[in-house]
Design an enzyme around this catalytic site. Structure first.
Site, PDB file in Angstrom:
ATOM      1  N   ARG A  51       0.797  -1.092  -0.104  1.00 30.96           N
ATOM      2  CA  ARG A  51      -0.254   0.005  -0.218  1.00 30.96           C
ATOM      3  C   ARG A  51       0.653   1.440   0.200  1.00 30.96           C
ATOM      4  O   ARG A  51      -0.039   2.594  -0.557  1.00 30.96           O
ATOM      5  CB  ARG A  51      -0.633   0.441   1.410  1.00 30.96           C
ATOM      6  CG  ARG A  51      -2.062  -0.512   0.832  1.00 30.96           C
ATOM      7  CD  ARG A  51      -3.374  -0.542   2.000  1.00 30.96           C
ATOM      8  NE  ARG A  51      -2.892  -1.000   2.970  1.00 30.96           N
ATOM      9  CZ  ARG A  51      -3.203  -1.338   4.428  1.00 30.96           C
ATOM     10  NH1 ARG A  51      -4.328  -1.905   4.279  1.00 30.96           N
ATOM     11  NH2 ARG A  51      -2.508  -1.502   5.334  1.00 30.96           N
ATOM     12  N   LYS A 182      14.535 -26.439   4.790  1.00 28.24           N
ATOM     13  CA  LYS A 182      16.252 -26.433   5.722  1.00 28.24           C
ATOM     14  C   LYS A 182      16.808 -27.400   5.057  1.00 28.24           C
ATOM     15  O   LYS A 182      16.381 -28.914   5.634  1.00 28.24           O
ATOM     16  CB  LYS A 182      15.773 -26.792   7.221  1.00 28.24           C
ATOM     17  CG  LYS A 182      15.578 -25.416   7.838  1.00 28.24           C
ATOM     18  CD  LYS A 182      15.448 -25.586   9.102  1.00 28.24           C
ATOM     19  CE  LYS A 182      15.161 -24.463   9.992  1.00 28.24           C
ATOM     20  NZ  LYS A 182      15.204 -22.680  10.451  1.00 28.24           N
ATOM     21  N   GLU A 216      15.073 -21.697  21.771  1.00 31.17           N
ATOM     22  CA  GLU A 216      15.408 -20.746  20.643  1.00 31.17           C
ATOM     23  C   GLU A 216      15.656 -19.552  22.317  1.00 31.17           C
ATOM     24  O   GLU A 216      14.924 -20.146  23.236  1.00 31.17           O
ATOM     25  CB  GLU A 216      14.461 -19.958  20.361  1.00 31.17           C
ATOM     26  CG  GLU A 216      14.151 -21.071  19.019  1.00 31.17           C
ATOM     27  CD  GLU A 216      13.030 -20.278  17.752  1.00 31.17           C
ATOM     28  OE1 GLU A 216      12.891 -19.243  17.318  1.00 31.17           O
ATOM     29  OE2 GLU A 216      11.949 -19.889  17.792  1.00 31.17           O
ATOM     30  N   ASP A 235       2.461 -21.629  16.496  1.00 28.67           N
ATOM     31  CA  ASP A 235       3.560 -20.841  16.513  1.00 28.67           C
ATOM     32  C   ASP A 235       4.724 -22.052  15.690  1.00 28.67           C
ATOM     33  O   ASP A 235       4.756 -22.154  14.607  1.00 28.67           O
ATOM     34  CB  ASP A 235       4.161 -20.438  17.645  1.00 28.67           C
ATOM     35  CG  ASP A 235       5.251 -19.246  16.283  1.00 28.67           C
ATOM     36  OD1 ASP A 235       5.445 -19.040  15.039  1.00 28.67           O
ATOM     37  OD2 ASP A 235       6.075 -19.342  16.725  1.00 28.67           O
ATOM     38  N   HIS A 240       5.854 -26.980  12.132  1.00 27.29           N
ATOM     39  CA  HIS A 240       7.204 -27.328  12.378  1.00 27.29           C
ATOM     40  C   HIS A 240       7.263 -28.296  12.434  1.00 27.29           C
ATOM     41  O   HIS A 240       7.881 -28.858  11.978  1.00 27.29           O
ATOM     42  CB  HIS A 240       8.293 -26.158  12.387  1.00 27.29           C
ATOM     43  CG  HIS A 240       8.294 -24.432  12.275  1.00 27.29           C
ATOM     44  ND1 HIS A 240       7.594 -24.678  10.895  1.00 27.29           N
ATOM     45  CD2 HIS A 240       8.365 -23.702  12.862  1.00 27.29           C
ATOM     46  CE1 HIS A 240       7.640 -22.857  10.818  1.00 27.29           C
ATOM     47  NE2 HIS A 240       7.884 -22.774  12.079  1.00 27.29           N
TER      48      HIS A 240
HETATM   49  C1  BG6 Z   1       8.862 -19.583  12.506  1.00 26.56           C
HETATM   50  C2  BG6 Z   1       8.142 -19.071  14.093  1.00 26.56           C
HETATM   51  O1  BG6 Z   1       7.673 -19.764  12.147  1.00 26.56           O
HETATM   52  O2  BG6 Z   1       9.558 -20.048  12.856  1.00 26.56           O
HETATM   53  C3  BG6 Z   1       9.203 -18.208  15.355  1.00 26.56           C
HETATM   54  O3  BG6 Z   1       6.961 -18.458  14.298  1.00 26.56           O
HETATM   55  C4  BG6 Z   1      10.157 -18.636  14.999  1.00 26.56           C
HETATM   56  O4  BG6 Z   1       8.683 -17.848  16.025  1.00 26.56           O
HETATM   57  C5  BG6 Z   1      10.860 -19.318  13.709  1.00 26.56           C
HETATM   58  O5  BG6 Z   1      11.100 -18.686  16.289  1.00 26.56           O
HETATM   59  C6  BG6 Z   1      11.697 -20.290  14.088  1.00 26.56           C
HETATM   60  O6  BG6 Z   1      12.870 -20.390  12.595  1.00 26.56           O
HETATM   61  P1  BG6 Z   1      14.406 -21.133  12.578  1.00 26.56           P
HETATM   62  O7  BG6 Z   1      14.339 -20.950  11.214  1.00 26.56           O
HETATM   63  O8  BG6 Z   1      14.782 -19.951  13.375  1.00 26.56           O
HETATM   64  O9  BG6 Z   1      14.187 -22.437  13.052  1.00 26.56           O
END
Ligand code: BG6
Length: 486
Positions: A51, A182, A216, A235, A240
């Protein structure tokens, strides 16, 4: 080892949300790196749409700044960047209104692959899909790419699927889970199905349990608006971690193609047992010293959203009954570390008499950092003094084993965007797969809500709440340490 880069066919890639965080951080830098390596052809074009009142020149400057920030210095070649920027243009567009659509319709070329990246919140998916259709911007082969979160629960995921299905065939919808892009995750399949060594042992008879950890160190400051409504379960686990679990647990597909692989993954999700409340631990990081708490990070002092979750999961089928999968993920943990550990059973009988307590073989697949694999094997401790056994790692760090190429592992988005152009959906989630994952996740989240379960506090830079350790201890098992070492 020379790398073989095969250029993809010419394309027009339209990025909706072209000025957003994901575009600047991931999509545009990934495209540049593919261009630099000769995979994005000279005849490809990228059209950013948003936008903001920008023109081609100011958008290119925004892209240049993004490359400065998010591409490693050794990969930034000023001349290459200038050439790359020439392929980029900008259209000011209103996703829900009329501004920009006619111009976009005129801009996309005939005779090249058209791809549309929905790098926007799911609330705009329907409007984008309808406008693309209405203005006849897509052709029969056009692809759309959608990001997570794909829905908030089963109901919303179904709605999104049906909205997209009104304008696009499933074979043209690319739902991204960047974990599948990955390098090590793909390697998991290569190791399992490219060797005879592992597959005969890959079952409940020989595997005691499996640990999947995605830890993390970062907190959630700056993305509280999204995260506080999602939590670790939505999330990370629903997507994942579920994907990692599927790739470990699935049966060998007959070929490595999109439907064969996704059919097998779907069977795994459908074989997951519901998770009992006592097999679940939720946590939320608290304040310590100068480190703000989760609630402070999201600006919600009453938040009961989890920033950590650990659980014992069972896959009820012939291969896995009796072998639990332990999943754990969280923010503000001791180290940034993602790994899968296949914990094999002890040999059935020790011919060496009484030995100090030892575990069986372990295969660790390390996603990040320091991508690689380690297989712990038992050997004799060298030297005199009788038969003493020790465990040593057979270590294969990709960076070492593959030299420069290993050190230069591409970002997940590079691979995935090129797969969109190549028309290969193997590493993308199919609609039924996403729905099945939500169907398993929903009762867990609803159970927390119905029981009013509160997350357990844990210290920043720890391994999460004590109860997560107990989850394993009560079965005589323990988590591997969260650390930077392989
Ligand atoms: C994202 C999540 O999909 O993946 C994040 O929303 C997370 O919260 C991230 O930090 C982790 O991805 P990677 O590649 O850094 O392990």
């Amino acid at each position: 080892m020379a790398s073989r880069v095969i250029p993809v066919d010419p394309f027009d890639l339209v990025i909706f949300g072209g000025t957003g965080d994901l575009a600047r951080r991931k999509i545009l830098p990934s495209l540049y790196r593919r261009y630099r390596d000769g995979q994005m052809p000279e005849d490809a074009r990228v059209i950013g749409c948003a936008r903001a009142e920008l023109d081609d020149r100011s958008y290119r400057e925004l892209v240049r700044a993004a490359l400065e920030e998010f591409v490693a210095k050794r990969k930034r070649d000023p001349e290459m960047i200038d050439r790359f920027l020439q392929k980029i243009s900008y259209i000011r567009l209103d996703a829900t209104g009329t501004v920009g659509w006619k111009e976009l319709a005129k801009s996309v070329r005939k005779g090249v692959i058209r791809a549309f990246y929905f790098s926007v919140g799911p609330g705009l998916f329907a409007a984008l899909a309808q406008h693309l259709h209405q203005y006849k911007i897509t052709d029969a082969e056009a692809r759309i790419v959608v990001e997570k979160p794909f829905g908030h629960d089963l109901k919303s995921a179904r709605e999104l699927n049906s909205v997209l299905a009104q304008s696009f065939d499933e074979r043209h919808i690319y739902r991204i889970d960047h974990y599948l892009g990955k390098e090590t995750v793909q390697n998991l399949m290569a190791v399992r199905f490219g060797n005879i060594l592992f597959e005969p042992l890959w079952n409940a008879q020989y595997v005691d349990h499996i640990q999947i950890t995605v830890a993390e160190t970062v907190g959630v400051a700056g993305r509280g608006g999204y995260y506080d409504k999602a939590g670790a379960m939505r999330d990370m686990v629903q997507n994942h971690m579920m994907q990692l679990l599927c790739l470990i647990a699935m049966e060998p597909p007959s070929v490595f193609d999109s439907d064969a692989v996704r059919d097998e993954k779907l069977k795994v999700i459908r074989a997951l047992d519901p998770v009992a409340p006592e097999d679940l631990v939720r946590g939320q990081y608290r304040r310590e010293g100068d480190i703000p708490s989760y609630q402070e990070d999201v600006g919600n002092p009453d938040s009961t959203t989890e920033s950590f979750v650990a659980m014992e999961v069972h896959v009820s089928n012939w291969r896995w009954t009796g072998t639990p999968f332990y999943l754990r993920t969280g923010k503000r943990l001791r180290a940034r570390e993602s790994e899968i550990a296949i914990m094999f059973k002890d040999p059935p009988h020790s011919i060496f008499g009484r030995q100090e307590a030892r575990s069986g073989n372990v295969l660790v697949i390390r996603l990040q950092p320091n991508e690689g694999m380690v297989l712990n094997v038992t050997i004799k401790e060298p030297g005199p003094g009788g038969m003493r056994l020790i465990e040593v790692p057979l270590d294969m760090s990709f960076a070492e084993a593959l030299g420069e190429e290993g050190a230069d592992i591409p970002d997940a988005y590079e691979r995935l965007i090129m797969d969109v152009i190549r028309g290969n959906q193997t590493l993308f989630m199919r609609g039924d797969e996403v729905e099945a994952a939500w169907a398993w996740t929903d009762p867990i989240i609803n159970g927390w809500e119905e029981r009013g379960d509160l997350p357990l506090p844990y210290d920043p830079f720890s391994s999460g709440p004590e109860d997560a350790l107990m989850l394993m201890h009560r079965k005589g098992r323990r988590w591997r340490e969260i650390s930077d070492d392989l």
